[in-house]
Design a protein around this motif. Structure first.
Motif, PDB file in Angstrom:
ATOM      1  N   ARG A   1       0.762  -1.247  -0.154  1.00 30.11           N
ATOM      2  CA  ARG A   1      -0.159  -0.011  -0.160  1.00 30.11           C
ATOM      3  C   ARG A   1       0.890   1.241   0.084  1.00 30.11           C
ATOM      4  N   GLU A   2       0.432   2.192  -0.537  1.00 28.77           N
ATOM      5  CA  GLU A   2       1.075   3.602  -0.830  1.00 28.77           C
ATOM      6  C   GLU A   2       1.039   4.459   0.601  1.00 28.77           C
ATOM      7  N   HIS A   3       2.324   4.721   0.985  1.00 25.56           N
ATOM      8  CA  HIS A   3       2.242   5.632   2.229  1.00 25.56           C
ATOM      9  C   HIS A   3       3.094   6.979   1.834  1.00 25.56           C
ATOM     10  N   GLN A   4       2.176   7.973   2.243  1.00 23.33           N
ATOM     11  CA  GLN A   4       2.887   9.458   1.835  1.00 23.33           C
ATOM     12  C   GLN A   4       3.470   9.833   3.116  1.00 23.33           C
ATOM     13  N   ILE A   5       4.706  10.260   3.238  1.00 19.81           N
ATOM     14  CA  ILE A   5       5.425  10.423   4.476  1.00 19.81           C
ATOM     15  C   ILE A   5       6.030  11.809   4.372  1.00 19.81           C
ATOM     16  N   CYS A   6       5.852  12.731   5.332  1.00 23.30           N
ATOM     17  CA  CYS A   6       6.398  13.997   5.528  1.00 23.30           C
ATOM     18  C   CYS A   6       5.990  14.738   4.191  1.00 23.30           C
ATOM     19  N   PHE A   7       4.966  14.954   3.891  1.00 21.97           N
ATOM     20  CA  PHE A   7       4.527  15.685   2.557  1.00 21.97           C
ATOM     21  C   PHE A   7       4.053  17.182   2.941  1.00 21.97           C
ATOM     22  N   PHE A   8       4.066  17.963   1.853  1.00 21.21           N
ATOM     23  CA  PHE A   8       3.354  19.164   1.915  1.00 21.21           C
ATOM     24  C   PHE A   8       2.042  18.775   1.244  1.00 21.21           C
ATOM     25  N   GLU A   9       1.217  19.753   1.443  1.00 15.38           N
ATOM     26  CA  GLU A   9      -0.346  19.666   0.990  1.00 15.38           C
ATOM     27  C   GLU A   9      -0.353  19.466  -0.651  1.00 15.38           C
ATOM     28  N   SER A  10       0.552  20.003  -1.319  1.00 14.92           N
ATOM     29  CA  SER A  10       0.526  20.255  -2.821  1.00 14.92           C
ATOM     30  C   SER A  10       1.546  19.025  -3.192  1.00 14.92           C
ATOM     31  N   HIS A  11       2.080  18.432  -2.340  1.00 14.38           N
ATOM     32  CA  HIS A  11       2.966  16.984  -2.631  1.00 14.38           C
ATOM     33  C   HIS A  11       4.135  17.334  -3.749  1.00 14.38           C
ATOM     34  N   PHE A  12       4.627  18.628  -3.487  1.00 14.35           N
ATOM     35  CA  PHE A  12       5.536  19.037  -4.346  1.00 14.35           C
ATOM     36  C   PHE A  12       7.052  18.321  -3.892  1.00 14.35           C
ATOM     37  N   THR A  13       7.036  17.891  -2.567  1.00 16.97           N
ATOM     38  CA  THR A  13       8.266  16.941  -2.330  1.00 16.97           C
ATOM     39  C   THR A  13       7.489  16.222  -1.078  1.00 16.97           C
ATOM     40  N   GLU A  14       8.041  14.960  -1.086  1.00 18.22           N
ATOM     41  CA  GLU A  14       7.453  14.187   0.145  1.00 18.22           C
ATOM     42  C   GLU A  14       8.448  12.838  -0.095  1.00 18.22           C
ATOM     43  N   LEU A  15       8.474  11.833   0.816  1.00 17.46           N
ATOM     44  CA  LEU A  15       8.614  10.647   1.027  1.00 17.46           C
ATOM     45  C   LEU A  15       7.584   9.523   0.498  1.00 17.46           C
TER      46      LEU A  15
ATOM     47  N   THR B   1       9.267  14.312  -6.197  1.00 18.85           N
ATOM     48  CA  THR B   1       8.879  15.579  -6.325  1.00 18.85           C
ATOM     49  C   THR B   1       7.696  15.677  -7.493  1.00 18.85           C
ATOM     50  N   ASN B   2       6.569  16.132  -7.182  1.00 19.56           N
ATOM     51  CA  ASN B   2       5.641  16.181  -8.175  1.00 19.56           C
ATOM     52  C   ASN B   2       4.949  14.947  -8.710  1.00 19.56           C
ATOM     53  N   GLN B   3       5.134  13.736  -7.505  1.00 21.77           N
ATOM     54  CA  GLN B   3       4.739  12.378  -7.918  1.00 21.77           C
ATOM     55  C   GLN B   3       5.759  11.842  -8.762  1.00 21.77           C
ATOM     56  N   ARG B   4       7.031  12.221  -8.891  1.00 23.75           N
ATOM     57  CA  ARG B   4       8.068  11.477  -9.554  1.00 23.75           C
ATOM     58  C   ARG B   4       9.103  11.088  -8.804  1.00 23.75           C
ATOM     59  N   SER B   5       9.745   9.878  -8.744  1.00 25.66           N
ATOM     60  CA  SER B   5      10.659   9.563  -7.912  1.00 25.66           C
ATOM     61  C   SER B   5      12.061   9.918  -8.481  1.00 25.66           C
TER      62      SER B   5
ATOM     63  N   SER C   1      13.582  21.856 -10.434  1.00 25.70           N
ATOM     64  CA  SER C   1      12.353  22.871 -10.485  1.00 25.70           C
ATOM     65  C   SER C   1      10.989  22.353 -10.132  1.00 25.70           C
ATOM     66  N   VAL C   2      10.433  22.899  -9.165  1.00 22.66           N
ATOM     67  CA  VAL C   2       9.064  22.458  -8.906  1.00 22.66           C
ATOM     68  C   VAL C   2       8.143  23.612  -8.571  1.00 22.66           C
ATOM     69  N   SER C   3       6.892  23.527  -8.281  1.00 21.99           N
ATOM     70  CA  SER C   3       6.119  24.651  -7.796  1.00 21.99           C
ATOM     71  C   SER C   3       6.056  24.344  -6.194  1.00 21.99           C
ATOM     72  N   THR C   4       6.908  25.356  -5.440  1.00 27.07           N
ATOM     73  CA  THR C   4       7.225  25.353  -3.902  1.00 27.07           C
ATOM     74  C   THR C   4       5.891  26.020  -3.418  1.00 27.07           C
ATOM     75  N   SER C   5       4.796  25.297  -3.254  1.00 21.29           N
ATOM     76  CA  SER C   5       3.701  25.905  -2.825  1.00 21.29           C
ATOM     77  C   SER C   5       3.448  25.507  -1.238  1.00 21.29           C
ATOM     78  N   SER C   6       3.437  26.714  -0.421  1.00 23.57           N
ATOM     79  CA  SER C   6       3.135  26.349   0.837  1.00 23.57           C
ATOM     80  C   SER C   6       2.824  27.715   1.579  1.00 23.57           C
ATOM     81  N   ASN C   7       1.695  27.574   2.757  1.00 20.48           N
ATOM     82  CA  ASN C   7       1.133  28.569   3.530  1.00 20.48           C
ATOM     83  C   ASN C   7       1.945  28.712   4.841  1.00 20.48           C
ATOM     84  N   GLY C   8       2.885  27.823   4.979  1.00 15.98           N
ATOM     85  CA  GLY C   8       3.682  27.672   6.088  1.00 15.98           C
ATOM     86  C   GLY C   8       2.908  27.036   7.257  1.00 15.98           C
TER      87      GLY C   8
END
Length: 261
Positions: free
Chosen positions: A131-145, A165-169, A213-220
């Motif tokens: 099963r897929e686990h999204q770990i330590c992610f931002f809401e927009s998933h621009f970077t995560e494990l 980054t953006n769903q790409r490994s 390059s990614v869209s680094t979107s975050s509201n903090g």
């Protein structure tokens, strides 16, 4: 005159070093995980927002212990075990979740910053490889494990821990039990780029992926320390544990020593 100049230089250096730590989430001031309950939308105290969890008491999802931290981290007093069980459903969703959000007014979403944490799993209550686990992610998933089988990929299982980054490994390794992975996201919110730093055990961090390059979107207030697990037909819930320590955010030159400044 020389002593005055030297004192000013020392004060400036001390200020710069102190100012590099934007937010400290290392659990050093926690007596137990129940301290997370002190936070609420009307009483925003402590280093974390605690609202993404199931219906059970906090100690069913998060527990703290010295044995839960990277033993090479001398700056952290304890680490945290995050648990997904059969009650870990938040707000009527069909995804199991246990996540903490930094509670801070600091500019953790401005300029170039480094998001640090260490992560480990054990054989007991191991995260599912199906099963897929999204770990330590931002809401927009621009970077995560991510770990486990990624939705849509071939096969039925995946043993890897991956940086995405953006769903790409962009990096992956087999996620073996008992191995501490030290991570830093190098995020330049001004340039819209993110890089990846990594090491194992007590080794200093090294940049293993240069900024892309990614869209680094975050509201903090939308970086999620923890895990979201997607459901998958044919694979039921099992209890899963994830271990975290050395969590902090800094600016300025990156701290490569494990545990932070």
């Amino acid at each position: 005159m020389k002593s005055t100049t030297l004192l000013a230089a020392l004060l400036s250096a001390s200020s710069t070093t102190h100012a590099s730590l934007l937010w400290d989430g290392r659990f050093n001031d926690f007596t137990s995980a129940s301290d997370l309950n002190k936070w609420s939308w009307s009483n925003q105290v402590g280093p974390y927002q605690y609202y993404i969890h199931g219906s059970s008491p906090v100690d069913k999802y998060i527990s703290l212990s010295e044995s839960y931290k990277n033993p090479n981290d001398t700056r952290s007093r304890q680490g945290a075990r995050f648990t997904l069980d059969n009650t870990a459903y938040w707000n009527g969703q069909n995804m199991r979740r246990i996540e903490l959000i930094p509670q801070t007014k600091e500019a953790i979403n401005k300029g170039k910053v480094y998001y640090h944490f260490s992560i480990m799993r054990n054989d007991k209550n191991a995260p599912s490889v199906n099963r897929e686990h999204q770990i330590c992610f931002f809401e927009s998933h621009f970077t995560e494990l991510k770990s486990g089988w990624i939705s849509g990929e071939s096969g039925t299982s995946n043993p890897n821990l991956q940086w995405m980054t953006n769903q790409r490994s962009g990096w992956k390794t087999e996620w073996k039990a008992g191995v501490w992975h030290n991570v830093a996201y190098e995020i330049d919110f001004s340039a819209n780029k993110v890089g990846f730093w990594h090491s194992e055990g007590g080794e200093p961090l090294k940049q293993v992926v240069a900024p892309v390059s990614v869209s680094t979107s975050s509201n903090g207030a939308d970086w999620h320390l923890g895990v979201l697990e997607l459901p998958r037909n044919g694979y039921g819930d099992t209890t899963e544990d994830f271990y975290f320590s050395g969590v902090y955010i800094e600016t300025g030159p990156i701290t490569t020593a494990i545990g932070g400044p």
